[in-house]
Design a protein around this motif. Structure first.
Motif, PDB file in Angstrom:
ATOM      1  N   ASP A  68       0.834  -1.199   0.000  1.00  0.00           N
ATOM      2  CA  ASP A  68       0.000   0.000   0.000  1.00  0.00           C
ATOM      3  C   ASP A  68       0.871   1.251   0.000  1.00  0.00           C
ATOM      4  N   ALA A  69       2.045   1.143   0.628  1.00  0.00           N
ATOM      5  CA  ALA A  69       2.990   2.264   0.647  1.00  0.00           C
ATOM      6  C   ALA A  69       4.408   1.712   0.649  1.00  0.00           C
ATOM      7  N   VAL A  70       5.279   2.386  -0.080  1.00  0.00           N
ATOM      8  CA  VAL A  70       6.717   2.132   0.006  1.00  0.00           C
ATOM      9  C   VAL A  70       7.347   3.378   0.602  1.00  0.00           C
ATOM     10  N   VAL A  71       8.058   3.202   1.711  1.00  0.00           N
ATOM     11  CA  VAL A  71       8.726   4.308   2.374  1.00  0.00           C
ATOM     12  C   VAL A  71      10.217   4.250   2.051  1.00  0.00           C
ATOM     13  N   VAL A  72      10.745   5.353   1.556  1.00  0.00           N
ATOM     14  CA  VAL A  72      12.169   5.447   1.194  1.00  0.00           C
ATOM     15  C   VAL A  72      12.820   6.477   2.111  1.00  0.00           C
ATOM     16  N   PRO A  73      13.561   6.032   3.129  1.00  0.00           N
ATOM     17  CA  PRO A  73      14.249   7.010   3.990  1.00  0.00           C
ATOM     18  C   PRO A  73      15.454   7.596   3.269  1.00  0.00           C
ATOM     19  N   THR A  74      15.731   8.873   3.510  1.00  0.00           N
ATOM     20  CA  THR A  74      16.915   9.488   2.911  1.00  0.00           C
ATOM     21  C   THR A  74      17.389  10.672   3.747  1.00  0.00           C
ATOM     22  N   SER A  75      18.694  10.839   3.789  1.00  0.00           N
ATOM     23  CA  SER A  75      19.247  12.082   4.338  1.00  0.00           C
ATOM     24  C   SER A  75      19.226  13.123   3.223  1.00  0.00           C
ATOM     25  N   LEU A  76      19.741  14.321   3.502  1.00  0.00           N
ATOM     26  CA  LEU A  76      19.779  15.369   2.487  1.00  0.00           C
ATOM     27  C   LEU A  76      21.140  15.479   1.810  1.00  0.00           C
ATOM     28  N   THR A  77      22.049  14.528   2.088  1.00  0.00           N
ATOM     29  CA  THR A  77      23.347  14.562   1.414  1.00  0.00           C
ATOM     30  C   THR A  77      23.148  14.297  -0.072  1.00  0.00           C
ATOM     31  N   GLN A  78      24.044  14.850  -0.866  1.00  0.00           N
ATOM     32  CA  GLN A  78      23.908  14.718  -2.318  1.00  0.00           C
ATOM     33  C   GLN A  78      23.861  13.255  -2.741  1.00  0.00           C
ATOM     34  N   PRO A 104       7.281   2.121 -11.934  1.00  0.00           N
ATOM     35  CA  PRO A 104       6.488   1.150 -12.713  1.00  0.00           C
ATOM     36  C   PRO A 104       5.492   0.363 -11.862  1.00  0.00           C
ATOM     37  N   ALA A 105       5.799   0.179 -10.580  1.00  0.00           N
ATOM     38  CA  ALA A 105       4.859  -0.533  -9.711  1.00  0.00           C
ATOM     39  C   ALA A 105       3.553   0.241  -9.574  1.00  0.00           C
ATOM     40  N   GLN A 106       3.643   1.576  -9.656  1.00  0.00           N
ATOM     41  CA  GLN A 106       2.428   2.402  -9.576  1.00  0.00           C
ATOM     42  C   GLN A 106       1.560   2.264 -10.828  1.00  0.00           C
ATOM     43  N   ASP A 107       2.182   1.867 -11.955  1.00  0.00           N
ATOM     44  CA  ASP A 107       1.398   1.638 -13.168  1.00  0.00           C
ATOM     45  C   ASP A 107       0.516   0.404 -13.010  1.00  0.00           C
ATOM     46  N   ILE A 108       0.960  -0.530 -12.172  1.00  0.00           N
ATOM     47  CA  ILE A 108       0.200  -1.760 -11.929  1.00  0.00           C
ATOM     48  C   ILE A 108      -0.737  -1.593 -10.744  1.00  0.00           C
ATOM     49  N   ASN A 109      -0.214  -1.027  -9.649  1.00  0.00           N
ATOM     50  CA  ASN A 109      -0.996  -0.777  -8.442  1.00  0.00           C
ATOM     51  C   ASN A 109      -1.232   0.724  -8.335  1.00  0.00           C
ATOM     52  N   LYS A 110      -2.365   1.175  -8.841  1.00  0.00           N
ATOM     53  CA  LYS A 110      -2.654   2.614  -8.902  1.00  0.00           C
ATOM     54  C   LYS A 110      -2.757   3.260  -7.527  1.00  0.00           C
ATOM     55  N   ASN A 111      -2.992   2.449  -6.493  1.00  0.00           N
ATOM     56  CA  ASN A 111      -3.147   2.995  -5.141  1.00  0.00           C
ATOM     57  C   ASN A 111      -1.835   3.049  -4.359  1.00  0.00           C
ATOM     58  N   LEU A 112      -0.761   2.542  -4.966  1.00  0.00           N
ATOM     59  CA  LEU A 112       0.529   2.530  -4.277  1.00  0.00           C
ATOM     60  C   LEU A 112       1.035   3.945  -4.048  1.00  0.00           C
ATOM     61  N   LYS A 113       1.448   4.212  -2.816  1.00  0.00           N
ATOM     62  CA  LYS A 113       2.052   5.496  -2.487  1.00  0.00           C
ATOM     63  C   LYS A 113       3.552   5.295  -2.281  1.00  0.00           C
ATOM     64  N   ILE A 114       4.360   6.075  -2.984  1.00  0.00           N
ATOM     65  CA  ILE A 114       5.811   6.087  -2.771  1.00  0.00           C
ATOM     66  C   ILE A 114       6.118   7.309  -1.936  1.00  0.00           C
ATOM     67  N   ILE A 115       6.581   7.078  -0.711  1.00  0.00           N
ATOM     68  CA  ILE A 115       6.725   8.143   0.282  1.00  0.00           C
ATOM     69  C   ILE A 115       8.189   8.272   0.699  1.00  0.00           C
ATOM     70  N   VAL A 116       8.743   9.455   0.563  1.00  0.00           N
ATOM     71  CA  VAL A 116      10.105   9.722   1.010  1.00  0.00           C
ATOM     72  C   VAL A 116      10.057  10.255   2.438  1.00  0.00           C
ATOM     73  N   LEU A 117      10.832   9.624   3.325  1.00  0.00           N
ATOM     74  CA  LEU A 117      10.919  10.040   4.720  1.00  0.00           C
ATOM     75  C   LEU A 117      12.288  10.669   4.963  1.00  0.00           C
ATOM     76  N   PRO A 118      12.366  11.999   5.113  1.00  0.00           N
ATOM     77  CA  PRO A 118      13.662  12.629   5.403  1.00  0.00           C
ATOM     78  C   PRO A 118      14.220  12.106   6.726  1.00  0.00           C
ATOM     79  N   ASN A 119      15.452  11.651   6.683  1.00  0.00           N
ATOM     80  CA  ASN A 119      16.058  10.949   7.813  1.00  0.00           C
ATOM     81  C   ASN A 119      17.438  11.542   8.118  1.00  0.00           C
ATOM     82  N   ARG A 120      17.749  11.627   9.419  1.00  0.00           N
ATOM     83  CA  ARG A 120      19.034  12.191   9.844  1.00  0.00           C
ATOM     84  C   ARG A 120      19.208  13.620   9.321  1.00  0.00           C
ATOM     85  N   VAL A 121      18.190  14.428   9.561  1.00  0.00           N
ATOM     86  CA  VAL A 121      18.178  15.826   9.128  1.00  0.00           C
ATOM     87  C   VAL A 121      18.432  16.711  10.348  1.00  0.00           C
ATOM     88  N   HIS A 122      19.202  17.783  10.171  1.00  0.00           N
ATOM     89  CA  HIS A 122      19.463  18.702  11.279  1.00  0.00           C
ATOM     90  C   HIS A 122      18.141  19.179  11.867  1.00  0.00           C
TER      91      HIS A 122
END
Length: 207
Positions: A110-120, A135-153
């Motif tokens: 239902d959701a894919v969470v991608v953690p990331t810092s702000l480093t380049q 491409p997974a969203q083309d198959i599963n229209k309800n899929l949410k790809i969510i970026v979670l900012p991690n290790r941020v000042h």
């Protein structure tokens, strides 16, 4: 039916495991029924859970299950959990986004969470991760790809975070994980109270 939240990234060290377990313990503390599946065969969380149970004397039946799996077995393990009895299933994935097993997991999530810092470097990896998952969203229209900012000042404003991550062209959480040791350390039983806002935001996105 359980909502499936998968933590996926193209590289290690982005915070998948830390954030997956922090979200899981917080959801459990909020009263939700869930299970966590980890596919990294080091089974860090499963091992830590056993240690915590031994030290604390907590009863296994009073907390959520942590299940060791593999990327090519995870969908079968999800099915074996009887998802209708759970609110959430959290997946801490080990595989790369180019692996077919991870693609199949993304389609079923239902959701894919991608953690990331702000480093380049991390932002570049996250950009490619998001592109690999589109491409997974083309198959599963309800899929949410969510970026979670991690290790941020901790003094960074959400507006500044969104500006730096705007090129990702996907959902970015308003709440972020500060770069403090307390957020990098985790328990498989006890929640970190500062994760409550992040957990509630994710719940809101899936309603």
């Amino acid at each position: 039916m359980a909502k499936i939240i998968s933590f996926i990234s193209r590289k290690g060290g982005t915070g998948k495991t830390t954030n997956a377990i922090q979200i899981a313990t917080m959801l459990h503390s909020l009263g939700y029924k869930l299970a966590l599946i980890e596919t990294d065969t080091n089974y860090t969380l499963s091992t830590l859970r056993k240690m915590e149970l031994f030290k604390s004397g907590a009863k296994e039946g009073s907390i959520f299950d942590i299940i060791g799996s593999k990327d090519d077995k995870v969908l079968a393990d999800i099915e074996a959990l009887h998802p209708a009895k759970l609110d959430y299933i959290i997946i801490d994935s080990a595989g790369k986004t180019t692996d077919n097993n991870i693609k199949n997991l993304a389609v079923q999530s239902d959701a894919v969470v991608v953690p990331t810092s702000l480093t380049q470097n991390d932002v570049l990896v996250t950009y490619q991760t998001v592109q690999d998952l589109k491409p997974a969203q083309d198959i599963n229209k309800n899929l949410k790809i969510i970026v979670l900012p991690n290790r941020v000042h901790s003094r960074t404003s959400p507006a500044n975070i969104h500006r730096q991550l705007a090129d990702l062209k996907t959902v970015i959480t308003e709440n972020f994980v500060p770069a403090k040791n307390i957020y990098a350390q985790f328990s498989t039983i006890l929640p970190e109270k500062q994760y409550q806002d992040i957990a509630r935001e994710l719940i809101g996105m899936l309603q």
